[in-house]
Enzyme design. Structure first.
Site, short mmCIF file in Angstrom:
data_model
loop_
_atom_site.label_atom_id
_atom_site.label_comp_id
_atom_site.label_asym_id
_atom_site.label_seq_id
_atom_site.Cartn_x
_atom_site.Cartn_y
_atom_site.Cartn_z
N GLU A 80 56.89 26.81 88.50
CA GLU A 80 57.06 25.37 88.43
C GLU A 80 58.55 24.98 88.32
OE1 GLU A 80 52.93 23.73 86.81
OE2 GLU A 80 54.13 24.63 85.23
N TYR A 126 58.19 4.01 68.54
CA TYR A 126 58.80 5.29 68.90
C TYR A 126 58.40 5.75 70.29
CZ TYR A 126 61.48 5.83 64.78
OH TYR A 126 62.45 5.65 63.84
ZN LIG Z 1 52.21 22.86 85.02
#
Ligand SMILES: [Zn+2]
Length: 218
Positions: A80, A126
């Site tokens: 990735e 937040y």
């Molecule tokens: Zn992934």
């Protein structure tokens, strides 16, 4: 390599392993899922290797890239890696990227009927401050080059994106900031799912605009 550069790289290696272990031990990632990258002062990158558990990273085995994104040394990088580079290409200020398959964020990425331009409502200040507007990237099979293009298209405007049926990709001005934003996203996804069948009061558009102005958020 000069001493200062070597020292900075060693610190970066230790930091990636420390953050990986922390995410893994708290159940934010599992198996060999999830990956982390960090920009080095010389413009290159360190990234977690393919098939590595974030819980058991070895600082010496992290994948190293040069400033052009060419793989230089270490174990074979995560499959990735292209997601990380898609973020860096569009965000000159990004120093680190965290990508997880964290359960609640993935659950939200599978829900039908969410707004693809802004997946989660502004439940807390937040979330607005650390994540902001979160777009959904359409589903593509893992490794599909179209996924990189789809992330790139959104990354200029958003430091955090949610991949449909997959998980978040979050860039930060430091690894700590990328980590905290990813955790904020995961906790907000959890709150969203907890509250799904209950009447809720997300922040109003005026409250969100006020936060953006106060904290100089894009
Ligand atoms: Zn992934």
């Amino acid at each position: 390599m000069a001493d200062a550069a070597a020292h900075a790289e060693n610190c970066a290696r230790d930091e990636i392993c420390r953050v990986g272990a922390s995410l893994f031990l708290r159940g934010l990632t599992f198996g060999s899922t999830g990956n982390i990258s960090l920009r080095l002062p010389d413009g290159g990158w360190l990234m977690t290797p393919t098939n590595a558990s974030l819980g058991e990273l070895d600082p010496a085995q992290l994948s190293k890239f040069d400033a052009c994104g060419r793989f230089l040394a270490g174990d074979k990088p995560t499959k990735e890696a292209f997601l990380h580079f898609a973020m860096y290409r569009e965000r000159a200020d990004a120093q680190a990227v965290v990508h997880l398959h964290s359960t609640h964020s993935v659950a939200v990425s599978i829900l039908d009927g969410v707004n693809p331009d802004d997946v989660l409502p502004p439940l807390t200040a937040y979330f607005v401050m650390r994540v902001g507007r979160l777009p959904l990237v359409p589903y593509f099979p893992p490794g599909d080059e179209s996924l990189a293009k789809a992330v790139e298209k959104l990354a200029g405007e958003h430091h955090a994106v949610l991949l449909a049926n997959h998980g978040p990709v979050v860039a930060g001005s430091s690894l700590a900031n990328a980590q905290y934003a990813t955790e904020e996203l995961e906790e907000t996804a959890k709150l969203f799912l907890m509250l799904k069948s209950l009447p809720t009061r997300p922040l109003t558009p005026e409250q969100v605009a006020d936060l953006r102005e106060r904290y100089n958020l894009r």
